[in-house]
Design an enzyme around this catalytic site. Structure first.
Site: not given
Ligand code: DGL
Length: 264
Positions: A14-15, A77, A156, A188, A190
């Site tokens: 993932d990012s 992602c 994050e 998403c 996250h």
């Protein structure tokens, strides 16, 4: 138990830390699988960058995971899937590739009033894949697309961004409440880590969906069964700060382990 000749390693990327929500689902379903997680936190967020950056990073990371022995790569992602899954499939025909996309289809099925909200990055919502998804599976619904710039980056940063996350969640859930959606898709990876705080704002009558478990189920079906005598392990790698990844892996997966910094 049926055996396969393939090495059991599954690479997941993932990012940043968001894909841990998919890693968690994979690990819960099959603790006997070895998993290698790569958080590209040094090059995040993806959702507010141009598509070429995301394609370039995705190709480099898939190569890294393949070099480490992964026979399957889960693109955990939504943004990278929308921008890069076709390029990945073109370049890595020998790998089993699994992407994630916003759960518009299940949302359209469960929504009673046919009003659904989708929270995702600006880039996912602007993608051709997302437009096709809506057209194909939710043409009978009002779909309220809520771009959430800044939210993945704040998640994050973790607890240090607590007040900022609350302000962003207030701002991004308000239009969904006003539109009276009864189902909200977390588009998403996250966002599932904020599911409780999102639910609190949307109220008890709104169903919240994310696709982590469905993706894990699909990936594991494709992957087959591990060697019975292999010693499964979960490894964490990041291109950014190791402490952030370690803290979230502990908080959300109960995994206490050192993450390793890599340059890709
Ligand atoms: N976790 C990513 C997704 O599922 C995006 C986060 C970012 O913008 O980097 O879309």
């Amino acid at each position: 138990m049926s055996l396969t000749a393939r090495p059991p390693l599954i690479g997941v990327f993932d990012s940043g830390v968001g894909g841990l929500s998919v890693l968690r689902a994979l690990h819960q379903r099959r603790p006997d699988c070895s998993l290698l997680y790569l958080a590209d936190s040094g090059h995040a967020p993806y959702g507010e960058r141009d598509g070429a950056h995301v394609v370039d990073r995705s190709l480099k990371i898939a190569q890294y995971l393949a070099d480490q022995g992964a026979s399957m790569v889960v693109v955990a992602c939504n943004t990278a899937t929308a921008a890069a899954i076709d390029a990945l499939r073109g370049r890595f025909s020998h790998l089993s590739l699994v992407g994630v996309e916003p759960g518009v289809k299940p949302a359209a099925l469960v929504s009673r009033n046919k009003r659904i909200g989708v929270m995702a990055t600006p880039s996912t919502l602007a993608s051709a894949r997302f437009a096709t998804l809506v057209q194909r599976h939710a043409s009978d619904c009002l779909v309220v697309s809520q771009a959430c710039p800044g939210l993945a980056a704040a998640i994050e940063r973790g607890a240090a961004a607590g007040a900022e996350i609350d302000a962003l969640l207030d701002r991004y859930t308000k239009p969904l409440v006003e539109a009276q959606v009864d189902t909200v898709v977390l588009g998403c990876t996250h966002y599932p880590f904020m599911a409780d705080r999102i639910a609190m704002r949307l109220g008890p009558d709104v169903t919240i969906l994310d696709t982590a478990d469905a993706v894990a189920r699909h990936a594991l079906n494709l992957h087959g069964t591990s060697e019975p005598d292999s010693l499964p392990e979960v490894r964490l790698r990041t291109t950014g700060q190791t402490t952030v990844l370690e803290r979230l892996a502990m908080a959300h997966l109960g995994l206490s382990m050192a993450a390793q910094l890599v340059e890709i």
